[in-house]
Design a protein around this motif. Structure first.
Motif, PDB file in Angstrom:
ATOM      1  N   ALA A 178      -8.592 -51.027  60.366  1.00 29.68           N
ATOM      2  CA  ALA A 178      -7.479 -50.880  59.426  1.00 29.68           C
ATOM      3  C   ALA A 178      -7.833 -51.493  58.066  1.00 29.68           C
ATOM      4  O   ALA A 178      -7.341 -51.035  57.027  1.00 29.68           O
ATOM      5  CB  ALA A 178      -6.223 -51.527  59.989  1.00 29.68           C
ATOM      6  N   TYR A 179      -8.665 -52.528  58.078  1.00 31.52           N
ATOM      7  CA  TYR A 179      -9.112 -53.129  56.808  1.00 31.52           C
ATOM      8  C   TYR A 179     -10.055 -52.167  56.086  1.00 31.52           C
ATOM      9  O   TYR A 179     -10.003 -52.033  54.868  1.00 31.52           O
ATOM     10  CB  TYR A 179      -9.796 -54.474  57.070  1.00 31.52           C
ATOM     11  CG  TYR A 179      -8.810 -55.530  57.548  1.00 31.52           C
ATOM     12  CD1 TYR A 179      -8.146 -56.344  56.637  1.00 31.52           C
ATOM     13  CD2 TYR A 179      -8.515 -55.688  58.897  1.00 31.52           C
ATOM     14  CE1 TYR A 179      -7.220 -57.289  57.063  1.00 31.52           C
ATOM     15  CE2 TYR A 179      -7.602 -56.634  59.335  1.00 31.52           C
ATOM     16  CZ  TYR A 179      -6.950 -57.429  58.411  1.00 31.52           C
ATOM     17  OH  TYR A 179      -6.023 -58.350  58.828  1.00 31.52           O
ATOM     18  N   VAL A 180     -10.926 -51.517  56.888  1.00 27.60           N
ATOM     19  CA  VAL A 180     -11.827 -50.518  56.286  1.00 27.60           C
ATOM     20  C   VAL A 180     -10.987 -49.371  55.722  1.00 27.60           C
ATOM     21  O   VAL A 180     -11.195 -48.923  54.592  1.00 27.60           O
ATOM     22  CB  VAL A 180     -12.823 -49.973  57.347  1.00 27.60           C
ATOM     23  CG1 VAL A 180     -13.723 -48.912  56.735  1.00 27.60           C
ATOM     24  CG2 VAL A 180     -13.644 -51.100  57.936  1.00 27.60           C
ATOM     25  N   ARG A 181      -9.988 -48.922  56.501  1.00 24.77           N
ATOM     26  CA  ARG A 181      -9.165 -47.786  56.071  1.00 24.77           C
ATOM     27  C   ARG A 181      -8.343 -48.133  54.827  1.00 24.77           C
ATOM     28  O   ARG A 181      -8.053 -47.254  54.011  1.00 24.77           O
ATOM     29  CB  ARG A 181      -8.237 -47.370  57.218  1.00 24.77           C
ATOM     30  CG  ARG A 181      -7.597 -46.026  56.998  1.00 24.77           C
ATOM     31  CD  ARG A 181      -6.819 -45.588  58.207  1.00 24.77           C
ATOM     32  NE  ARG A 181      -6.213 -44.290  57.991  1.00 24.77           N
ATOM     33  CZ  ARG A 181      -4.965 -43.990  58.340  1.00 24.77           C
ATOM     34  NH1 ARG A 181      -4.201 -44.889  58.923  1.00 24.77           N
ATOM     35  NH2 ARG A 181      -4.484 -42.788  58.109  1.00 24.77           N
ATOM     36  N   GLY A 182      -7.966 -49.401  54.711  1.00 23.67           N
ATOM     37  CA  GLY A 182      -7.235 -49.828  53.508  1.00 23.67           C
ATOM     38  C   GLY A 182      -8.028 -49.542  52.245  1.00 23.67           C
ATOM     39  O   GLY A 182      -7.466 -49.238  51.203  1.00 23.67           O
ATOM     40  N   VAL A 183      -9.344 -49.642  52.340  1.00 23.61           N
ATOM     41  CA  VAL A 183     -10.201 -49.414  51.166  1.00 23.61           C
ATOM     42  C   VAL A 183     -10.626 -47.951  51.072  1.00 23.61           C
ATOM     43  O   VAL A 183     -10.548 -47.343  50.008  1.00 23.61           O
ATOM     44  CB  VAL A 183     -11.455 -50.330  51.228  1.00 23.61           C
ATOM     45  CG1 VAL A 183     -12.354 -50.088  50.032  1.00 23.61           C
ATOM     46  CG2 VAL A 183     -11.035 -51.781  51.308  1.00 23.61           C
ATOM     47  N   THR A 184     -11.065 -47.389  52.179  1.00 26.14           N
ATOM     48  CA  THR A 184     -11.671 -46.046  52.116  1.00 26.14           C
ATOM     49  C   THR A 184     -10.661 -44.909  52.290  1.00 26.14           C
ATOM     50  O   THR A 184     -10.924 -43.789  51.867  1.00 26.14           O
ATOM     51  CB  THR A 184     -12.742 -45.864  53.212  1.00 26.14           C
ATOM     52  OG1 THR A 184     -12.087 -45.946  54.497  1.00 26.14           O
ATOM     53  CG2 THR A 184     -13.807 -46.931  53.134  1.00 26.14           C
ATOM     54  N   GLY A 185      -9.535 -45.184  52.941  1.00 24.09           N
ATOM     55  CA  GLY A 185      -8.652 -44.085  53.329  1.00 24.09           C
ATOM     56  C   GLY A 185      -9.330 -43.262  54.408  1.00 24.09           C
ATOM     57  O   GLY A 185     -10.240 -43.749  55.099  1.00 24.09           O
ATOM     58  N   LEU A 236       1.575 -47.929  58.071  1.00 25.07           N
ATOM     59  CA  LEU A 236       0.529 -47.100  57.452  1.00 25.07           C
ATOM     60  C   LEU A 236      -0.826 -47.256  58.141  1.00 25.07           C
ATOM     61  O   LEU A 236      -1.795 -46.593  57.755  1.00 25.07           O
ATOM     62  CB  LEU A 236       0.386 -47.462  55.967  1.00 25.07           C
ATOM     63  CG  LEU A 236       1.603 -47.147  55.087  1.00 25.07           C
ATOM     64  CD1 LEU A 236       1.499 -47.838  53.734  1.00 25.07           C
ATOM     65  CD2 LEU A 236       1.747 -45.647  54.891  1.00 25.07           C
ATOM     66  N   SER A 237      -0.906 -48.160  59.114  1.00 25.75           N
ATOM     67  CA  SER A 237      -2.147 -48.414  59.870  1.00 25.75           C
ATOM     68  C   SER A 237      -3.320 -48.731  58.956  1.00 25.75           C
ATOM     69  O   SER A 237      -4.403 -48.153  59.096  1.00 25.75           O
ATOM     70  CB  SER A 237      -2.506 -47.212  60.755  1.00 25.75           C
ATOM     71  OG  SER A 237      -1.525 -47.030  61.728  1.00 25.75           O
ATOM     72  N   ARG A 238      -3.100 -49.602  58.027  1.00 23.91           N
ATOM     73  CA  ARG A 238      -4.186 -50.038  57.146  1.00 23.91           C
ATOM     74  C   ARG A 238      -3.762 -51.332  56.455  1.00 23.91           C
ATOM     75  O   ARG A 238      -2.574 -51.635  56.376  1.00 23.91           O
ATOM     76  CB  ARG A 238      -4.541 -48.968  56.118  1.00 23.91           C
ATOM     77  CG  ARG A 238      -3.567 -48.808  54.977  1.00 23.91           C
ATOM     78  CD  ARG A 238      -3.782 -47.515  54.270  1.00 23.91           C
ATOM     79  NE  ARG A 238      -3.235 -46.425  55.047  1.00 23.91           N
ATOM     80  CZ  ARG A 238      -3.620 -45.157  54.955  1.00 23.91           C
ATOM     81  NH1 ARG A 238      -4.565 -44.810  54.143  1.00 23.91           N
ATOM     82  NH2 ARG A 238      -3.044 -44.220  55.677  1.00 23.91           N
ATOM     83  N   TYR A 239      -4.762 -52.051  55.974  1.00 21.16           N
ATOM     84  CA  TYR A 239      -4.491 -53.313  55.290  1.00 21.16           C
ATOM     85  C   TYR A 239      -3.790 -53.055  53.953  1.00 21.16           C
ATOM     86  O   TYR A 239      -4.186 -52.179  53.189  1.00 21.16           O
ATOM     87  CB  TYR A 239      -5.808 -54.065  55.061  1.00 21.16           C
ATOM     88  CG  TYR A 239      -5.661 -55.249  54.159  1.00 21.16           C
ATOM     89  CD1 TYR A 239      -4.952 -56.377  54.568  1.00 21.16           C
ATOM     90  CD2 TYR A 239      -6.209 -55.244  52.882  1.00 21.16           C
ATOM     91  CE1 TYR A 239      -4.803 -57.474  53.731  1.00 21.16           C
ATOM     92  CE2 TYR A 239      -6.076 -56.336  52.039  1.00 21.16           C
ATOM     93  CZ  TYR A 239      -5.370 -57.446  52.473  1.00 21.16           C
ATOM     94  OH  TYR A 239      -5.213 -58.510  51.640  1.00 21.16           O
ATOM     95  N   ILE A 240      -2.742 -53.809  53.698  1.00 21.76           N
ATOM     96  CA  ILE A 240      -2.027 -53.733  52.421  1.00 21.76           C
ATOM     97  C   ILE A 240      -1.995 -55.143  51.821  1.00 21.76           C
ATOM     98  O   ILE A 240      -1.582 -56.091  52.488  1.00 21.76           O
ATOM     99  CB  ILE A 240      -0.568 -53.247  52.621  1.00 21.76           C
ATOM    100  CG1 ILE A 240      -0.520 -51.877  53.318  1.00 21.76           C
ATOM    101  CG2 ILE A 240       0.200 -53.221  51.306  1.00 21.76           C
ATOM    102  CD1 ILE A 240      -1.012 -50.711  52.536  1.00 21.76           C
ATOM    103  N   ALA A 241      -2.429 -55.259  50.571  1.00 23.96           N
ATOM    104  CA  ALA A 241      -2.447 -56.569  49.917  1.00 23.96           C
ATOM    105  C   ALA A 241      -1.135 -56.866  49.199  1.00 23.96           C
ATOM    106  O   ALA A 241      -0.689 -58.004  49.132  1.00 23.96           O
ATOM    107  CB  ALA A 241      -3.614 -56.633  48.932  1.00 23.96           C
TER     108      ALA A 241
END
Lengths: 422, 209
Positions: free
Chosen positions: B66-73, A131-136
């Protein structure tokens, strides 16, 4: 001059936009499995003549999903595979919401009545990379069958906060769940795509697209029907509003008509019963209707329509706690729910000793049987199997009882009428 | 191109887009605390530098973006282009009328989209011709009000939506996001506060004796 060029570009965008809308699939009716009414009637009469459930009827079976070694398990779901076996999904880890939680899968073979060794269908790291994003954390796996035969798995992921911060993601398998493609994110909320979850089985539309009953539980707590084209939400409709109903479960009555039953999340003082919504245009608009008068302690419910027309529900029919789980059945013609079997009951135990039986999920393989999985004290997932014959006879018995009651009522009315005349 | 490659491309482009946006935000913050405006070349250099730092994993599991995108989309195209265009030497702030309009739309939109009542304006974004026509009319008004940049931005957002540029298939997600709404609302509150303060001051100085 620059304004003219800008307006010409806007005109181009308008044409592209209208063409895009024109290419979108229109809303179509629900795909419906025909109910074998004649067969049911014959069986009903046969059972009526013979009396109650025969002793030779195959009895329900009980199994446990395989142990993953993780102390906490939850949210099991099922799907029938092309070879008639059943694949289960559930999440397990050190605790619910922990970073080590993965989605596991196992296959049940009815011939040997056993579950295969568990495999990991999705873990946090794979979800992050895909998903190319951080997942907790991740959870709530719900499988579905695409119109082209492939298997699709919906699950929720959280990047920040609790479950209310969830978004739905999905993966597709070309080999019945042995391997999975790249996960894709479903976008279903305008507020950073936060707080959309999935729990219940999908329904099918006649054009092969899926209707995914989803829900929000952050600012509002309400249900929505997502119209999903593989990895993309292409439309959605609200099934309830406010802060009182989540986890919709849909009973499709015909191509246009369906009812959704919810887990209630009402505040203290309001009825702890099952909220209901209804659609008469294949899910395009929903109206909230009267509650189903069965107790619900803010706990998930599951249901199934069998080929015979019988409807079954599995739920905690108590107002507080999740220590009792029951199987109910109803004839849609009379809409009276009767308890078929008490699956779990810790009422006799003290509050501390009572276990939690929750998150039930039902499927049918041949249209008449039922496979049920549910969380057993958050430590194990229990699998119950109700054979077709047992289900058919239970439905026939239910119909007989309903008929007897309806015959008794006019007799009683006529007797009381005669009494009044005298 | 198969679905898997398409998905990988969409994810990579989204990360590049958000890396640039984050870099632009960093420059914007830097300028707020800098006594002198940064030259255009310096801004571009910083965007490339910061963008690369954010985009590449640099020894950790995921790139920082990717950490920013995890929060903001994925941010809306309108916000992204407004931010990017702020780097240009010929940059002029968006008209206050546009900000008021965005603030008003956001205040009307979000409560209903987040569960108040059975009407869901967010669902219009999936394929309502009336909604698209309204957006086009809004862009046309921007053009008639001589704000061509607004026309370009909205037109690009509509084309991006038609081309499935982001994960979302909803036009709203290309036009509006919570950060754009917060920026518009805060700006409007600031303008109203300053206007009230100036009025009060002028009233104090020039009230009739």
């Amino acid at each position: 001059m620059s304004r003219v060029i800008a307006l010409c570009f806007l005109l181009l965008a308008a044409v592209i936009g209208f063409l895009h809308i024109d290419s979108r699939p229109v809303w179509v009716p629900f795909a419906v499995t025909p109910i074998s009414a004649e067969e049911t009637l014959e069986e009903s009469l046969a059972t009526k003549n013979k009396g109650s459930i025969k002793t030779s009827t195959p009895m329900p079976q009980s199994h446990w999903l395989p142990d993953t070694g993780a102390p906490s398990v939850h949210a099991a779901s099922l799907i029938t595979l092309n070879d008639g076996t059943v694949r289960a999904f559930w999440f397990a880890g050190s605790r619910e919401g922990a970073a080590d939680v993965s989605i596991y899968s196992s296959v049940y073979d009815a011939k040997s009545a056993s579950w295969s060794a568990p495999t990991v269908a999705m873990d946090r790291i794979s979800a992050e990379k895909g998903l190319s994003r951080y997942i907790a954390k991740l959870g709530n796996p719900v499988p579905a069958r695409l119109a082209d035969g492939r298997l699709q798995l919906f699950f929720v992921t959280v990047s920040i906060g609790g479950w209310a911060g969830s978004s739905i993601s999905t993966v597709i398998s070309d080999d019945e769940g042995l391997t999975w493609g790249n996960p894709q994110r479903l976008i279903s909320s305008p507020l950073l795509n936060l707080s959309t979850l999935v729990k219940s089985p999908s329904i099918a539309f006649t054009d092969g697209l899926l209707g995914v009953p989803a829900y929000h539980e952050w600012i509002g707590r309400f249900g929505e029907l997502l119209r999903v084209d593989a990895g993309r939400v292409i439309d959605k409709r609200r099934m309830s509003s406010g802060r009182s109903a989540i986890q919709p479960m849909v009973f499709v009555n015909d191509a246009q008509d369906a009812s959704a039953y919810f887990r209630q999340t009402r505040s203290a003082g309001l009825p702890k019963q099952i909220p209901v919504s209804h659609t008469q245009n294949a899910g395009q608009t929903w109206q909230q209707s009267e509650d189903l008068v069965i107790a619900n302690p803010n706990s998930a419910i599951t249901g199934l329509v069998l080929k015979s027309g019988a409807r079954i529900l599995v739920l905690n029919n108590i107002e507080n706690g999740r220590y009792r789980l029951v199987l109910l059945m109803s004839d849609p013609k009379v809409e009276q729910w009767q308890t078929l079997e008490v699956l779990e009951d810790d009422e006799a135990l003290s509050n501390i000793e009572r276990k939690e039986f929750s998150y039930p999920y039902l499927i049918t393989v041949d249209g008449d049987d039922a496979h049920l999985v549910y969380t057993w004290d958050r430590k194990k997932i229990r699998h119950r199997y109700f054979p077709s014959e047992w289900m058919r006879q239970a439905f026939a018995k239910l119909q007989t009882e309903v008929q007897d009651k309806s015959q008794e009522k006019p007799q009683a009315a006529s007797a009381s009428g005669q009494g009044a005349q005298q | 191109m198969n679905a898997s490659m398409m998905n990988t491309l969409v994810q990579t482009l989204a990360l590049i887009e958000l890396s640039i946006t984050c870099a632009v935000v960093c420059i914007w913050v830097l300028q707020k605390f800098s006594p002198n405006p940064l030259p255009f070349a310096a801004k571009i250099f910083l965007v490339i530098l910061l963008g690369n730092i954010l985009f590449w994993p640099l020894g950790i599991d995921l790139p920082l973006v990717a950490y920013v995108r995890g929060v903001t989309g994925d941010l809306s195209i309108v916000l992204t282009l407004l931010l990017w265009s702020s780097l240009l030497p010929s940059h002029k702030p968006a008209p206050i009328t546009f900000k008021f309009a965005v603030a008003f739309i956001a205040l009307c939109f979000y409560p209903f989209a987040l569960g108040v009542g059975m009407i869901d304006p967010y669902a219009w974004g999936y394929g309502s011709i009336v909604f698209l026509a309204t957006v086009l009319f809004f862009a046309l008004v921007c053009g008639l009000a001589n704000w061509s940049k607004g026309v370009w931005i909205i037109a690009i957002a509509i084309i991006a939506w038609s081309a499935h540029w982001h994960e979302s298939a909803n036009l709203w997600d290309y036009l509006l996001d919570p950060f754009l709404a917060i920026w518009a609302i805060c700006t409007c509150i600031g303008v109203m506060y300053r206007s009230k303060r100036d009025k009060a001051r002028s009233g104090y100085l020039f009230r009739p004796g």
